[in-house]
Design a protein around this motif. Structure first.
Motif, PDB file in Angstrom:
ATOM      1  N   UNK A  32      37.612  34.219  41.113  1.00 31.58           N
ATOM      2  CA  UNK A  32      36.769  33.554  40.117  1.00 31.58           C
ATOM      3  C   UNK A  32      35.291  33.611  40.481  1.00 31.58           C
ATOM      4  N   UNK A  33      34.978  33.491  41.757  1.00 34.38           N
ATOM      5  CA  UNK A  33      33.572  33.571  42.187  1.00 34.38           C
ATOM      6  C   UNK A  33      33.013  34.975  41.944  1.00 34.38           C
ATOM      7  N   UNK A  34      33.816  35.995  42.236  1.00 30.81           N
ATOM      8  CA  UNK A  34      33.393  37.379  41.962  1.00 30.81           C
ATOM      9  C   UNK A  34      33.187  37.587  40.470  1.00 30.81           C
ATOM     10  N   UNK A  35      34.119  37.073  39.682  1.00 31.83           N
ATOM     11  CA  UNK A  35      34.056  37.218  38.221  1.00 31.83           C
ATOM     12  C   UNK A  35      32.768  36.593  37.681  1.00 31.83           C
ATOM     13  N   UNK A  36      32.449  35.391  38.164  1.00 32.84           N
ATOM     14  CA  UNK A  36      31.237  34.701  37.713  1.00 32.84           C
ATOM     15  C   UNK A  36      29.977  35.413  38.190  1.00 32.84           C
ATOM     16  N   UNK A  40      31.963  39.421  34.732  1.00 28.90           N
ATOM     17  CA  UNK A  40      33.000  40.323  34.251  1.00 28.90           C
ATOM     18  C   UNK A  40      34.157  39.545  33.650  1.00 28.90           C
ATOM     19  N   UNK A  41      34.950  40.225  32.843  1.00 26.22           N
ATOM     20  CA  UNK A  41      36.183  39.622  32.332  1.00 26.22           C
ATOM     21  C   UNK A  41      37.259  39.718  33.417  1.00 26.22           C
ATOM     22  N   UNK A  42      38.301  38.928  33.280  1.00 23.23           N
ATOM     23  CA  UNK A  42      39.414  38.977  34.241  1.00 23.23           C
ATOM     24  C   UNK A  42      39.972  40.396  34.360  1.00 23.23           C
ATOM     25  N   UNK A  43      40.258  41.004  33.220  1.00 27.42           N
ATOM     26  CA  UNK A  43      40.867  42.332  33.207  1.00 27.42           C
ATOM     27  C   UNK A  43      39.984  43.400  33.812  1.00 27.42           C
ATOM     28  N   UNK A  44      38.684  43.349  33.500  1.00 29.58           N
ATOM     29  CA  UNK A  44      37.755  44.339  34.016  1.00 29.58           C
ATOM     30  C   UNK A  44      37.661  44.229  35.537  1.00 29.58           C
ATOM     31  N   UNK A  45      37.490  43.010  36.032  1.00 29.91           N
ATOM     32  CA  UNK A  45      37.401  42.810  37.474  1.00 29.91           C
ATOM     33  C   UNK A  45      38.711  43.221  38.153  1.00 29.91           C
ATOM     34  N   UNK A  46      39.832  42.814  37.590  1.00 34.52           N
ATOM     35  CA  UNK A  46      41.144  43.125  38.180  1.00 34.52           C
ATOM     36  C   UNK A  46      41.356  44.632  38.308  1.00 34.52           C
ATOM     37  N   UNK A  47      40.966  45.398  37.296  1.00 32.04           N
ATOM     38  CA  UNK A  47      41.185  46.847  37.351  1.00 32.04           C
ATOM     39  C   UNK A  47      40.330  47.496  38.442  1.00 32.04           C
ATOM     40  N   UNK A  48      39.102  47.023  38.622  1.00 27.29           N
ATOM     41  CA  UNK A  48      38.236  47.585  39.673  1.00 27.29           C
ATOM     42  C   UNK A  48      38.703  47.159  41.061  1.00 27.29           C
ATOM     43  N   UNK A  49      39.170  45.930  41.188  1.00 28.54           N
ATOM     44  CA  UNK A  49      39.718  45.475  42.465  1.00 28.54           C
ATOM     45  C   UNK A  49      40.967  46.276  42.818  1.00 28.54           C
ATOM     46  N   UNK A  50      41.797  46.571  41.828  1.00 32.35           N
ATOM     47  CA  UNK A  50      43.009  47.360  42.048  1.00 32.35           C
ATOM     48  C   UNK A  50      42.651  48.766  42.542  1.00 32.35           C
ATOM     49  N   UNK A  51      41.604  49.358  41.973  1.00 29.82           N
ATOM     50  CA  UNK A  51      41.173  50.693  42.398  1.00 29.82           C
ATOM     51  C   UNK A  51      40.704  50.672  43.860  1.00 29.82           C
ATOM     52  N   UNK A  52      39.968  49.639  44.242  1.00 29.25           N
ATOM     53  CA  UNK A  52      39.503  49.520  45.630  1.00 29.25           C
ATOM     54  C   UNK A  52      40.670  49.221  46.574  1.00 29.25           C
ATOM     55  N   UNK A  53      41.629  48.444  46.096  1.00 28.47           N
ATOM     56  CA  UNK A  53      42.814  48.134  46.904  1.00 28.47           C
ATOM     57  C   UNK A  53      43.645  49.405  47.129  1.00 28.47           C
TER      58      UNK A  53
END
Length: 99
Positions: A32-36, A40-53
């Motif tokens: 949530x802190x990264x999102x704020x 970014x939206x939840x989905x947008x942030x999640x997809x980029x985090x998944x790519x880095x993971x």
């Protein structure tokens, strides 16, 4: 080797570059802190985090704070090294342009 070959494709995207900048500068950051911070939206942030993971550049820690789930992200050693090399490639490109 061309200078552009030294760039890491994982960081070509502005958002992934921002995420890694935050994680390298801080011990960890929660979702949530990264999102704020990055607006970014939840989905947008999640997809980029998944790519880095997927690249193993970040470590995901899931826990509960009280009854609420909390997901924190940390830059892995591999991610820190890749990020540093990417920044060096940027610096080298800038220096080349000054010639």
């Amino acid at each position: 080797m061309k200078i552009l070959d030294q760039f890491d494709k994982a960081f070509e995207n502005r958002i992934r570059l921002q995420i890694m900048s935050v994680l390298v500068a801080n011990e960890s950051y929660d979702f949530n802190s990264l999102k704020d911070l990055l607006d970014l939206t939840d989905g947008n942030l999640a997809s980029h985090l998944k790519a880095l993971e997927k690249e193993e550049y970040i470590v995901v820690q899931k826990s509960f704070i009280g009854r609420k789930p909390n997901t924190r992200y940390l830059a892995s050693e591999k991610g820190r090294t890749a990020f540093r090399l990417h920044l060096q490639a940027l610096e080298n490109l800038i220096k080349q342009q000054k010639l």
